[in-house]
Design a protein around this motif. Structure first.
Motif, PDB file in Angstrom:
ATOM      1  N   ASP A  94       0.818  -1.212   0.000  1.00 31.75           N
ATOM      2  CA  ASP A  94       0.000   0.000   0.000  1.00 31.75           C
ATOM      3  C   ASP A  94       0.851   1.262   0.000  1.00 31.75           C
ATOM      4  O   ASP A  94       0.584   2.207  -0.750  1.00 31.75           O
ATOM      5  CB  ASP A  94      -0.964  -0.007   1.189  1.00 31.75           C
ATOM      6  N   VAL A  95       1.914   1.306   0.818  1.00 36.17           N
ATOM      7  CA  VAL A  95       2.723   2.524   0.900  1.00 36.17           C
ATOM      8  C   VAL A  95       3.578   2.698  -0.351  1.00 36.17           C
ATOM      9  O   VAL A  95       3.797   3.827  -0.812  1.00 36.17           O
ATOM     10  CB  VAL A  95       3.596   2.529   2.174  1.00 36.17           C
ATOM     11  N   PHE A  96       4.065   1.595  -0.927  1.00 33.32           N
ATOM     12  CA  PHE A  96       4.797   1.713  -2.189  1.00 33.32           C
ATOM     13  C   PHE A  96       3.882   2.204  -3.303  1.00 33.32           C
ATOM     14  O   PHE A  96       4.300   2.980  -4.180  1.00 33.32           O
ATOM     15  CB  PHE A  96       5.426   0.371  -2.567  1.00 33.32           C
ATOM     16  N   THR A  97       2.628   1.768  -3.265  1.00 35.77           N
ATOM     17  CA  THR A  97       1.664   2.227  -4.271  1.00 35.77           C
ATOM     18  C   THR A  97       1.393   3.720  -4.117  1.00 35.77           C
ATOM     19  O   THR A  97       1.351   4.460  -5.117  1.00 35.77           O
ATOM     20  CB  THR A  97       0.343   1.446  -4.150  1.00 35.77           C
ATOM     21  N   LEU A  98       1.206   4.179  -2.883  1.00 36.53           N
ATOM     22  CA  LEU A  98       0.980   5.606  -2.655  1.00 36.53           C
ATOM     23  C   LEU A  98       2.162   6.436  -3.153  1.00 36.53           C
ATOM     24  O   LEU A  98       1.979   7.473  -3.799  1.00 36.53           O
ATOM     25  CB  LEU A  98       0.731   5.865  -1.166  1.00 36.53           C
TER      26      LEU A  98
ATOM     27  N   PHE B  30      11.559   7.980  -3.164  1.00 37.72           N
ATOM     28  CA  PHE B  30      12.003   7.917  -1.769  1.00 37.72           C
ATOM     29  C   PHE B  30      11.318   8.982  -0.908  1.00 37.72           C
ATOM     30  O   PHE B  30      10.941   8.713   0.234  1.00 37.72           O
ATOM     31  CB  PHE B  30      13.528   8.080  -1.690  1.00 37.72           C
ATOM     32  N   PHE B  31      11.174  10.174  -1.447  1.00 37.53           N
ATOM     33  CA  PHE B  31      10.549  11.266  -0.690  1.00 37.53           C
ATOM     34  C   PHE B  31       9.118  10.910  -0.315  1.00 37.53           C
ATOM     35  O   PHE B  31       8.719  11.013   0.853  1.00 37.53           O
ATOM     36  CB  PHE B  31      10.586  12.551  -1.526  1.00 37.53           C
ATOM     37  N   PHE B  32       8.347  10.472  -1.289  1.00 35.82           N
ATOM     38  CA  PHE B  32       6.938  10.183  -1.029  1.00 35.82           C
ATOM     39  C   PHE B  32       6.737   8.842  -0.320  1.00 35.82           C
ATOM     40  O   PHE B  32       5.725   8.643   0.348  1.00 35.82           O
ATOM     41  CB  PHE B  32       6.135  10.260  -2.322  1.00 35.82           C
TER      42      PHE B  32
ATOM     43  N   LEU C  33       4.819   6.309   4.580  1.00 35.30           N
ATOM     44  CA  LEU C  33       5.081   5.562   5.807  1.00 35.30           C
ATOM     45  C   LEU C  33       4.693   6.374   7.041  1.00 35.30           C
ATOM     46  O   LEU C  33       4.243   5.806   8.051  1.00 35.30           O
ATOM     47  CB  LEU C  33       6.556   5.165   5.861  1.00 35.30           C
ATOM     48  N   VAL C  34       4.850   7.700   6.984  1.00 38.59           N
ATOM     49  CA  VAL C  34       4.379   8.551   8.082  1.00 38.59           C
ATOM     50  C   VAL C  34       2.880   8.354   8.297  1.00 38.59           C
ATOM     51  O   VAL C  34       2.403   8.231   9.432  1.00 38.59           O
ATOM     52  CB  VAL C  34       4.675  10.039   7.811  1.00 38.59           C
TER      53      VAL C  34
END
Length: 479
Positions: A319-323, A352-354, A359-360
């Motif tokens: 999910d976070v990699f997709t975002l 990397f930034f997003f 993850l935040v």
């Protein structure tokens, strides 16, 4: 509010849809079922042809909700409690299917009797009036409703209580001196909140390739970027609506998301569905003015967000990699709309930034869980004990973004594009300051759950962004 009668033999009959709850169970179930199983569209037509009672039964069988997962009107609940304390029996009288009515009645535990639609009878309007008159006599019951369908029932009731009335019920109530509870209804503000206009700020990323390639003075390219911005924004808002409809149950159990207009019932399913269709058509219309490559990127974004809504958002880490990837897709879309070159360095930095910001978002959600390390994040594949790992990965991603930026500043591309490349070096600590500060606030439980929106609203982040933009402009100046 009028005092409840002392007549203990006159039941207070409560309508369900739009009265006891601030939504319509059939419309909500229909929308949710078709979003998750669009292949049932033809079956829905067949059920409807068999009668509305059959349609309600079939939808209710596929849209099963716990009694706590509905947006109850607190004022109506209080009205029911007042009646019960005075000894007046209270009935739930609804056109909803039996399974829906029973689930809600069992959850509340406030009703002495439940009347509902059956396979052969849709208990609304005239049929509801006839049933109540046959059981209680003409004028032998009080009735709380909200819509045009309730007018005939109001005529036969001893007392009418009109809740959040539509224009027909309002007109009837004014002419009959009925008790009115004019609660909040759908408003333009609620619709704007549902489409999340503030989230459009994320689509400013579309302009990044244009700016970094120093084409911001090209009027035609600026117009193309603006058209792409609104096309993406309209599509994103339509996707937000689909996501909110599909995630209603989880949202209503969330401390903040339950206040969203759709979850709270302050905007109706038909209105918000029509809004989504209009946004989608507007997005397609604007996209038709742009290069075919933009169409491809827009379609890719639509596919990824749809798959994310129904599948990927529930997958651990996927999910976070997709975002993070969806933010990068916005940058790719900007390049496709304007035809400017896309830098590998920009894409690597963006990922990397997003990823750090995504993850935040998960970290903050995990931080709100109970102390139990095995407690599970609702609608996700994370448990409380994952929080530390998520935090470590997020901080590592922040340093990776700064490292990619440092390598870019020292690259041949920068030397050929910027007369003063040394002025770009302070960008690295600025980026680290912004991201690490966000992580520190998250650790302190002081972080908004959407860090991108936080950056856009936080004055320190704004100052950091302006300082970075100024450095880029100064580096581009030929002395």
């Amino acid at each position: 509010m009028d005092a409840v009668s002392d007549n203990r033999h006159v039941p207070l009959c409560i309508d369900l849809d739009g009265t006891l709850i601030a939504t319509d169970t059939l419309w909500e179930g229909l929308a949710s079922v078709l979003i998750r199983r669009p292949w049932l569209l033809f079956a829905v037509f067949a059920w409807a042809l068999s009668g509305k009672a059959v349609l309600k039964r079939e939808i209710a069988a596929r849209y099963i909700r716990d009694g706590a997962e509905w947006p109850y009107r607190a004022e109506v609940i209080e009205r029911i409690r007042t009646a019960r304390e005075a000894g007046q029996p209270v009935w739930l009288v609804t056109g909803a299917a039996e399974s829906t009515a029973r689930t809600i009645a069992d959850h509340l535990g406030l009703f002495d009797r439940v009347l509902h639609s059956s396979d052969t009878e849709n208990l609304t309007s005239r049929r509801k009036r006839e049933r109540l008159v046959s059981l209680c006599g003409d004028g032998g019951f009080d009735y709380a409703g909200n819509s045009r369908d309730d007018l005939e029932v109001f005529d036969a009731a001893r007392r009418a209580i009109i809740v959040a009335p539509d224009r027909y019920a309002t007109r009837w109530g004014n002419s009959h001196d009925a008790e009115m509870l004019p609660l909040a209804k759908t408003s333009p503000v609620a619709i704007l909140k549902s489409i999340r206009v503030h989230q459009w700020l994320k689509n400013v990323l579309i302009a990044v390739p244009l700016i970094l390639n120093h084409e911001f003075a090209n009027f035609n390219l600026v117009l193309a970027a603006i058209a792409a911005f609104f096309s993406f924004s309209f599509l994103a808002s339509a996707v937000y609506i689909v996501n909110d409809i599909s995630d209603l149950a989880n949202d209503r159990l969330h401390p903040r998301k339950r206040l969203r207009p759709l979850a709270a019932g302050s905007v109706s399913i038909p209105v918000i569905s029509a809004t989504a269709v209009a946004l989608l058509l507007a997005s397609i219309g604007l996209a038709s003015l742009l290069p075919p490559m933009f169409w491809g990127v827009l379609a890719l974004y639509a596919v990824i967000t749809t798959v994310y809504t129904f599948v990927l958002k529930r997958k651990l880490l996927v999910d976070v990699f997709t975002l993070a990837g969806l933010y990068t897709v916005r940058i790719i879309a900007g390049a496709a709309a304007t035809g400017v070159d896309l830098s590998f360095w920009l894409l690597a930095f963006s990922i990397f930034f997003f990823l750090s910001l995504a993850l935040v978002k998960r970290y903050v959600e995990l931080d709100e869980l109970a102390e139990d390390p095995e407690s599970r994040l609702k609608g996700r594949s994370y448990v409380g004990s994952d929080k530390d790992m998520i935090g470590q990965a997020g901080v590592a991603a922040a340093f990776s973004a700064a490292m990619v930026l440092a390598l870019y500043v020292d690259s041949k591309e920068v030397a050929s594009m910027y007369p003063q490349p040394a002025l770009l070096w302070p960008l690295c600590p600025l980026i680290l300051y912004m991201l690490l500060r966000i992580w520190i606030l998250a650790r302190r439980s002081q972080m908004h759950e959407d860090p991108v929106v936080f950056i856009m609203r936080d004055w320190r982040s704004q100052v950091t962004t302006v300082a970075g933009a100024a450095l880029v402009l100064l580096a581009a100046v030929q002395l």
